[in-house]
Design an enzyme around this catalytic site. Structure first.
Site, mmCIF file in Angstrom:
data_model
loop_
_atom_site.group_PDB
_atom_site.id
_atom_site.type_symbol
_atom_site.label_atom_id
_atom_site.label_comp_id
_atom_site.label_asym_id
_atom_site.label_seq_id
_atom_site.Cartn_x
_atom_site.Cartn_y
_atom_site.Cartn_z
ATOM 1 C CB ALA A 1 35.036 -11.038 -42.060
ATOM 2 C CD GLU B 1 30.936 -9.888 -38.965
ATOM 3 O OE1 GLU B 1 31.727 -9.186 -39.603
ATOM 4 O OE2 GLU B 1 30.360 -9.491 -37.936
ATOM 5 C CB THR C 1 35.896 -12.300 -38.415
ATOM 6 O OG1 THR C 1 37.292 -12.180 -38.110
ATOM 7 C CG2 THR C 1 35.139 -11.144 -37.780
ATOM 8 C CD GLU D 1 37.248 -7.021 -37.039
ATOM 9 O OE1 GLU D 1 36.760 -7.852 -37.823
ATOM 10 O OE2 GLU D 1 38.363 -6.491 -37.216
#
Length: 373
Positions: A372, A370, A334, A181
């Site tokens: 996470a 996403e 995320t 990230e």
């Protein structure tokens, strides 16, 4: 799970993340037969493809020597299963964060030189999850970190160009920091507990030199270092340390928070521009962390320590989106699996996701989500 394709215009592409241990320490597939069976089941279930970490620490154990054989075998399985591939260039360490089930350090040769490019916090503690952004253009041994990332990407392109040309690799996610990230390693689990603020990560020698220089050029030679009044640990909260009571609103605080966030964005620009040069016709994405705790607090302190400056009227995510737009990079975010406010943690993930989604729409960026956790 069966996904109904039926030419639904609202259907998004579904990719499943490959296990972290799919390639072992020897650079070979860990369980190729089981993986092959899984891929067949994913295809039958209507999944579009697989996202897979391509670990720098497994591929380049020795400087300038790249071992791709394990990934070639895995990619061959994915191709034969008629699944698309999204490789993730994972320039970070796998260990110490939520969901990490294996230990894959970044290449040892990075820290075996006279210059040790660690992130350093205000307590003098080092972090080796990722190379400090301050060293991007500093020779660490024979190469700068940016040259290391470039060499890795060039080698990948040399070895997997046919997958790119055949549109089997449909996108590449470019790792930009811890957990892949674009952020600082501000909330390492061994030092931090949810939902505390975390800690700034700009106290290595290079960052200290850069801060003093940049402050002087901005007309403030008296600002000689990053803040020292942010508390005694990673587990501070708004209203506690002086910086998170009033300091962040001061002229110095505003300068520092902007400087800190801009160093993050500069790093993202540096790496993504290299990736765009090497993969001019490939869809690229970058991942931004959904730091939803302390979002409802005026300080937005947990985001700030990670490099996202969203207080004092500043819009940190727009700054990142602009940089992504420069390089034609999709915006992966995320915490999409999370819902509901938690006032005790000042958390509101749904509102945060909505904020970021609107920003990506404004800049006409493709938005990816996403899950996470």
């Amino acid at each position: 799970m069966k996904i109904n394709n039926n030419n639904n215009k609202n259907r998004c592409n579904i990719f499943v993340m490959a296990p972290l241990d799919i390639i072992n320490e020897e650079g070979k597939p860990s369980y190729i037969q089981t993986f092959t069976k899984w891929c067949q089941q994913l295809k039958e279930g209507g999944v579009d493809g697989v996202m897979i970490d391509v670990w720098w620490g497994l591929v380049e154990k020795t400087a300038n020597k790249y071992e791709w054989e394990g990934y070639k075998q895995i990619f061959k399985v994915l191709k034969s299963s008629d699944l698309k591939i999204i490789p993730v260039f994972s320039f970070h360490q796998c260990s110490g964060n939520i969901g990490d089930t294996v230990d894959i350090p970044i290449p040892k040769f990075v820290f075996e030189n006279e210059i040790k490019p660690y992130f350093v916090d205000k307590f003098g503690q080092t972090n080796n999850e990722y190379i400090s952004f301050s060293y991007d253009s500093v020779k660490v041994g024979e190469r700068t970190p940016l040259e290391m990332y470039r060499d890795f990407m060039n080698s990948f392109e040399d070895n997997f160009s046919k997958y790119l040309k055949q549109n089997i690799i449909v996108k590449i996610e470019v790792g930009l920091g811890p957990c892949g990230e674009l952020r600082y390693p501000s909330y390492l689990l061994s030092r931090w507990e949810y939902p505390a603020s975390g800690s700034f990560q700009c106290y290595d020698e290079e960052f200290l030199t850069q801060f003093e220089k940049d402050a002087k050029e901005a007309g403030h030679p008296e600002w000689t270092s990053p803040p020292s009044d942010t508390g005694d640990s990673y587990n501070e909260y708004p209203g506690g340390p002086t910086f998170w009571r009033t300091g962040y609103k001061s002229e110095y605080g505003k300068f520092f928070l902007n400087w800190y966030s801009q160093k993050l964005i500069e790093h993202g620009r540096n790496v993504l521009s290299i990736a765009r040069q090497i993969f001019p016709n490939t869809d690229l994405s970058g991942k931004v962390a959904g730091i939803h705790w302390q979002y409802l607090n005026e300080t937005r302190c947990s985001e700030a320590t990670a490099g996202y400056y969203n207080t004092n009227g500043h819009d940190g995510y727009s700054e990142i989106a602009k940089m992504f737009k420069e390089n034609n990079v999709d915006f992966c975010f995320t915490c999409l699996e999370m819902s509901g406010q938690n006032k005790e943690c000042a958390s509101d993930p749904e509102s945060l996701v909505n904020d970021v989604f609107k920003i990506t729409q404004k800049y006409k960026l493709t938005f990816e989500g996403e899950n996470a956790i």
